[in-house]
Design a protein around this motif. Sequence first.
Motif, PDB file in Angstrom:
ATOM      1  N   VAL A 113       0.804  -1.227   0.000  1.00 21.18           N
ATOM      2  CA  VAL A 113       0.000   0.000   0.000  1.00 21.18           C
ATOM      3  C   VAL A 113       0.835   1.274   0.000  1.00 21.18           C
ATOM      4  CG1 VAL A 113      -1.881  -1.169   1.191  1.00 21.18           C
ATOM      5  CG2 VAL A 113      -0.227   0.167   2.518  1.00 21.18           C
ATOM      6  N   THR A 114       2.138   1.149   0.234  1.00 17.83           N
ATOM      7  CA  THR A 114       3.000   2.330   0.212  1.00 17.83           C
ATOM      8  C   THR A 114       3.861   2.403  -1.040  1.00 17.83           C
ATOM      9  OG1 THR A 114       4.826   1.228   1.350  1.00 17.83           O
ATOM     10  CG2 THR A 114       3.159   2.299   2.736  1.00 17.83           C
ATOM     11  N   GLY A 115       3.910   1.333  -1.802  1.00 17.81           N
ATOM     12  CA  GLY A 115       4.810   1.288  -2.944  1.00 17.81           C
ATOM     13  C   GLY A 115       6.146   0.664  -2.622  1.00 17.81           C
ATOM     14  N   GLY A 116       6.397   0.403  -1.339  1.00 17.67           N
ATOM     15  CA  GLY A 116       7.634  -0.276  -0.971  1.00 17.67           C
ATOM     16  C   GLY A 116       8.866   0.503  -1.393  1.00 17.67           C
ATOM     17  N   THR A 117       9.649  -0.062  -2.291  1.00 14.41           N
ATOM     18  CA  THR A 117      10.907   0.555  -2.722  1.00 14.41           C
ATOM     19  C   THR A 117      10.711   1.754  -3.637  1.00 14.41           C
ATOM     20  OG1 THR A 117      11.053  -1.007  -4.566  1.00 14.41           O
ATOM     21  CG2 THR A 117      12.181  -1.606  -2.520  1.00 14.41           C
ATOM     22  N   GLU A 118       9.512   1.962  -4.148  1.00 13.39           N
ATOM     23  CA  GLU A 118       9.228   3.104  -5.022  1.00 13.39           C
ATOM     24  C   GLU A 118       8.298   4.072  -4.298  1.00 13.39           C
ATOM     25  OE1 GLU A 118      10.160   3.939  -8.153  1.00 13.39           O
ATOM     26  OE2 GLU A 118      11.237   2.136  -8.788  1.00 13.39           O
ATOM     27  N   SER A 119       8.724   5.312  -4.155  1.00  9.45           N
ATOM     28  CA  SER A 119       7.899   6.285  -3.446  1.00  9.45           C
ATOM     29  C   SER A 119       6.837   6.922  -4.322  1.00  9.45           C
ATOM     30  CB  SER A 119       8.778   7.387  -2.854  1.00  9.45           C
ATOM     31  OG  SER A 119       9.497   8.069  -3.882  1.00  9.45           O
TER      32      SER A 119
END
Length: 481
Positions: free
Chosen positions: A318-324
Amino acid sequence: MHSTFSKSALFTDFYELTMAQGYWKQNMNGLAVFDMFFRRQPFNGGFSVFAGIEPLLDSLEEFTFDDEEISYLRAQGIFEEGFLSYLKDFRFSGDLYSFEEGSLIFPQEPVIRIHAQLIEAQIIEGLVLNLCNFQSLIATKTARVWLSSKKGSVMEFGLRRAQGPDGGMGATRAAYIGGAAGTSNTLAGKLYGIPVMGTMAHSWVMSFPSELEAFEAYAKLYPSKTVFLIDTYDTLKSGIRNAITAGSKLVQQGYNFGVRLDSGDISYLTAEVRKELDKAGFPQAYICVSNDLTEEIIETLVQQNAPIASWGVGTHMVTGGTESSFTGVYKLAAKESGGSFVPAMKFSDNPAKNTNPGIKNAFRLYDESGMARADILALDDETIEAGKEYRYYHPMVDYRQFSFTASEVRPLLKKRLENGKRTMPRLSDAEQLKASRSRMMEEIETLDPSYKRILNPHIYKVSVTEKLKDLKLSFIKANIR
């Protein structure tokens, strides 16, 4: 359903309004065409999933400045009364073309194309990018997770880690489009028709005198939906044993049960738990796992044949992990001059940021087996016919080119708004989401496995027609004189 914030025309960057007043004072409000596209695939992946367009259409239909917002702008001390009067009657009255939600998308292609008066098109830039960038990022991340699980059952439960209420709702919506089977987000379940899912937390287990009593109490309450969380104390010494004891009573009543692991060495523990369940005579009992899962971790577990039936994924999804963020941008492609449109092109010291000029359409080419082979950008007066060979060129207008005869050609941009209003009746949120999710799943089947690899995927072709290549080259030559 969309955020109350995005209903306000103040949901834009301030410089859009200062530029808008400048256009207004200079009497520069002719028609313009803007493209939204993105420059690179997130997560070093081979595809992205388009999401957020349906909330955008809703917002554009309601995009207005109310009296309080006009007063706020007046208080900034830089806007003239005549311009504020213009804003008071502001409505988006342009046309919008886009890919359909849930479509697979690739760099450089115009996933949204807007025809509107210059001021209108400029003011909505922030809204367009905000809604579609974030949801496309999360839908893409979820699709990667779903593929890494071999299209298994993935539950999204990232509400507590999402970036605020808007981020939580938007992420749940996008995750469902990307392949999640359900969500822990109860409000999203109600508003969007997404299946809601959930079991128990460690606090439930810790609130009872013993782990077994906690399991038995839950099983009594929810006999048909019981999943025991077995790692509160010790997974193998107590958790699985107590789950088997409580679960055996459920099986005697005609129910099944599952267990969940949220910590530890997932590969080792699931194998041991599976052995215990089978030894106890419960081969039908299933195992769920969570604990900061990523697509890479899931893929590894699947390759190791870990006996996992479903996956709970929160933070990284839900946060994109490694991609902001998603790299979507919004650029002027053409402007009105003398009663017709004149192509426009943005240049950059970084040639990769040079834009493709003119009003463009996008087409997807399929081979005889129904597999997608390339996406083609063409000027709006061009057609591409199935069964006819064409030569296509790299968007960087370098030496790379290829020829192809498509068995099927699908236009990708469809008119969604005309004069600021939807061209088709609006579906309910639940109906729209199901259609978007189904579209993603259908289109992913037309993509060769080499493009869907989690690591080092093959690069899908996005090319331009000879006519668009020549137009871009003419701008480049004129710019270097």
